[in-house]
Design a protein around this motif. Sequence first.
Motif, mmCIF file in Angstrom:
data_model
loop_
_atom_site.group_PDB
_atom_site.id
_atom_site.type_symbol
_atom_site.label_atom_id
_atom_site.label_comp_id
_atom_site.label_asym_id
_atom_site.label_seq_id
_atom_site.Cartn_x
_atom_site.Cartn_y
_atom_site.Cartn_z
ATOM 1 N N LEU A 56 37.824 42.684 36.609
ATOM 2 C CA LEU A 56 36.811 42.614 37.809
ATOM 3 C C LEU A 56 36.783 41.241 38.560
ATOM 4 C CD1 LEU A 56 33.486 43.407 35.488
ATOM 5 C CD2 LEU A 56 34.724 45.016 37.012
ATOM 6 N N GLU A 57 36.961 40.302 37.941
ATOM 7 C CA GLU A 57 37.471 38.823 38.734
ATOM 8 C C GLU A 57 38.497 39.195 39.680
ATOM 9 O OE1 GLU A 57 35.151 36.468 38.985
ATOM 10 O OE2 GLU A 57 34.034 37.215 37.464
ATOM 11 N N TRP A 58 39.596 39.615 39.305
ATOM 12 C CA TRP A 58 40.839 39.771 40.042
ATOM 13 C C TRP A 58 40.500 40.598 41.312
ATOM 14 C CZ3 TRP A 58 44.571 40.291 35.560
ATOM 15 C CH2 TRP A 58 44.712 39.267 34.935
ATOM 16 N N VAL A 59 39.711 41.755 41.240
ATOM 17 C CA VAL A 59 39.279 42.752 42.256
ATOM 18 C C VAL A 59 38.389 41.838 43.096
ATOM 19 C CG1 VAL A 59 38.064 44.626 43.015
ATOM 20 C CG2 VAL A 59 39.704 44.930 41.009
ATOM 21 N N HIS A 60 37.404 41.341 42.471
ATOM 22 C CA HIS A 60 36.374 40.585 43.339
ATOM 23 C C HIS A 60 37.025 39.528 44.409
ATOM 24 C CE1 HIS A 60 33.024 41.046 40.318
ATOM 25 N NE2 HIS A 60 33.214 42.207 40.987
ATOM 26 N N GLU A 61 38.227 38.840 43.924
ATOM 27 C CA GLU A 61 38.786 37.709 44.545
ATOM 28 C C GLU A 61 39.814 38.294 45.292
ATOM 29 O OE1 GLU A 61 40.254 35.425 41.134
ATOM 30 O OE2 GLU A 61 37.995 34.626 40.701
ATOM 31 N N ALA A 62 40.324 39.416 45.323
ATOM 32 C CA ALA A 62 41.569 39.929 46.098
ATOM 33 C C ALA A 62 41.426 39.520 47.808
ATOM 34 C CB ALA A 62 41.707 41.288 45.900
ATOM 35 N N GLN A 63 40.691 39.931 48.202
ATOM 36 C CA GLN A 63 40.349 39.411 49.456
ATOM 37 C C GLN A 63 40.470 38.110 49.961
ATOM 38 O OE1 GLN A 63 37.370 41.328 51.791
ATOM 39 N NE2 GLN A 63 38.241 41.128 53.937
ATOM 40 N N HIS A 65 41.766 35.643 48.358
ATOM 41 C CA HIS A 65 43.080 35.160 48.078
ATOM 42 C C HIS A 65 44.192 35.802 48.938
ATOM 43 C CE1 HIS A 65 41.972 32.629 44.744
ATOM 44 N NE2 HIS A 65 41.221 33.756 44.487
ATOM 45 N N GLY A 66 43.855 36.483 49.959
ATOM 46 C CA GLY A 66 44.912 36.999 51.111
ATOM 47 C C GLY A 66 45.470 38.441 50.734
ATOM 48 N N PHE A 67 45.008 39.055 49.751
ATOM 49 C CA PHE A 67 45.884 40.306 49.209
ATOM 50 C C PHE A 67 45.217 41.374 50.172
ATOM 51 C CE2 PHE A 67 45.814 38.059 45.298
ATOM 52 C CZ PHE A 67 47.204 38.227 44.953
ATOM 53 N N THR A 68 46.218 42.203 50.759
ATOM 54 C CA THR A 68 45.990 43.153 51.588
ATOM 55 C C THR A 68 45.686 44.690 51.064
ATOM 56 O OG1 THR A 68 48.098 43.342 52.003
ATOM 57 C CG2 THR A 68 46.940 42.010 53.600
ATOM 58 N N GLY A 69 46.101 44.742 49.821
ATOM 59 C CA GLY A 69 45.891 46.094 49.130
ATOM 60 C C GLY A 69 46.178 45.599 47.550
ATOM 61 N N ILE A 70 45.454 46.534 46.823
ATOM 62 C CA ILE A 70 45.512 46.551 45.263
ATOM 63 C C ILE A 70 46.127 47.806 44.929
ATOM 64 C CG2 ILE A 70 44.457 46.357 42.924
ATOM 65 C CD1 ILE A 70 41.943 44.814 44.702
ATOM 66 N N VAL A 71 47.296 47.791 43.809
ATOM 67 C CA VAL A 71 47.619 48.929 43.271
ATOM 68 C C VAL A 71 47.158 48.586 41.748
ATOM 69 C CG1 VAL A 71 49.713 50.168 41.990
ATOM 70 C CG2 VAL A 71 49.629 49.193 44.278
ATOM 71 N N ILE A 72 46.300 49.648 41.106
ATOM 72 C CA ILE A 72 45.657 49.443 39.875
ATOM 73 C C ILE A 72 45.857 50.556 38.595
ATOM 74 C CG2 ILE A 72 43.254 50.397 40.569
ATOM 75 C CD1 ILE A 72 42.246 47.986 38.712
ATOM 76 N N ASN A 73 46.358 50.135 37.490
ATOM 77 C CA ASN A 73 46.428 50.843 36.654
ATOM 78 C C ASN A 73 45.528 50.498 35.688
ATOM 79 O OD1 ASN A 73 46.677 52.552 34.211
ATOM 80 N ND2 ASN A 73 48.906 52.552 34.447
ATOM 81 N N PRO A 74 44.134 51.219 35.640
ATOM 82 C CA PRO A 74 43.182 50.748 34.879
ATOM 83 C C PRO A 74 43.344 50.987 33.558
ATOM 84 C CG PRO A 74 42.130 51.920 36.592
ATOM 85 C CD PRO A 74 43.561 52.197 36.633
ATOM 86 N N GLY A 75 44.039 51.854 33.101
ATOM 87 C CA GLY A 75 44.340 52.082 31.865
ATOM 88 C C GLY A 75 43.027 52.892 31.309
ATOM 89 N N GLN A 91 34.246 45.849 47.508
ATOM 90 C CA GLN A 91 35.257 44.868 48.369
ATOM 91 C C GLN A 91 35.876 45.825 49.334
ATOM 92 O OE1 GLN A 91 38.853 44.834 47.854
ATOM 93 N NE2 GLN A 91 38.319 46.688 46.591
ATOM 94 N N GLN A 92 36.443 45.083 50.297
ATOM 95 C CA GLN A 92 37.043 45.587 51.676
ATOM 96 C C GLN A 92 38.627 45.995 51.341
ATOM 97 O OE1 GLN A 92 35.480 46.350 54.536
ATOM 98 N NE2 GLN A 92 33.648 45.942 52.806
ATOM 99 N N VAL A 93 39.277 45.409 50.329
ATOM 100 C CA VAL A 93 40.715 45.579 50.184
ATOM 101 C C VAL A 93 40.931 47.109 49.736
ATOM 102 C CG1 VAL A 93 42.835 44.992 49.141
ATOM 103 C CG2 VAL A 93 41.141 43.215 49.801
#
Length: 142
Positions: A56-63, A65-75, A91-93
């Motif tokens: 959750l924290e990593w998703v919240h902080e993505a934008q 921290h300059g990330f433009t997209g997220i690939v996620i395998n939530p298991g 979030q917007q990413v």
Amino acid sequence: MLLVLNGPNLNRLGLREPGVYGSQTLEDLERQCEAWGAELGESVTCRQSNYEGQLLEWVHEAQEHGFTGIVINPGALTHYSYALRDAIASQQVPVVEVHISNVDAREAFRHTSVTAAVCKGKISGLGFFGYRLAMEYLIESA
């Protein structure tokens, strides 16, 4: 800059059910994603956690921290984590959900994803290559 997130038990790749997930490890997957990123002209940061709150924290902080997209395998969180679903939605990413195995051809409980509806797309059953397709989509659609 892309963020690749892997959820619970994906640190067990290579050991866990090799008939389903193959014999390659999480480290192999991360190296492959970084190589694909370099080939596609995009930097890639890979992270894995067995803890929902950390994801959750990593998703919240993505934008921020300059990330433009997220690939996620939530298991397994795919099937029940409304908290992760809400984090993605908040979030917007853009996010693409990826699964190594074909979850729709497995146990019935795996057929439902609570996170997919708030992602740009879902790729399932293509092994590690699904991560590349997700990365290509995120780069092309940016």
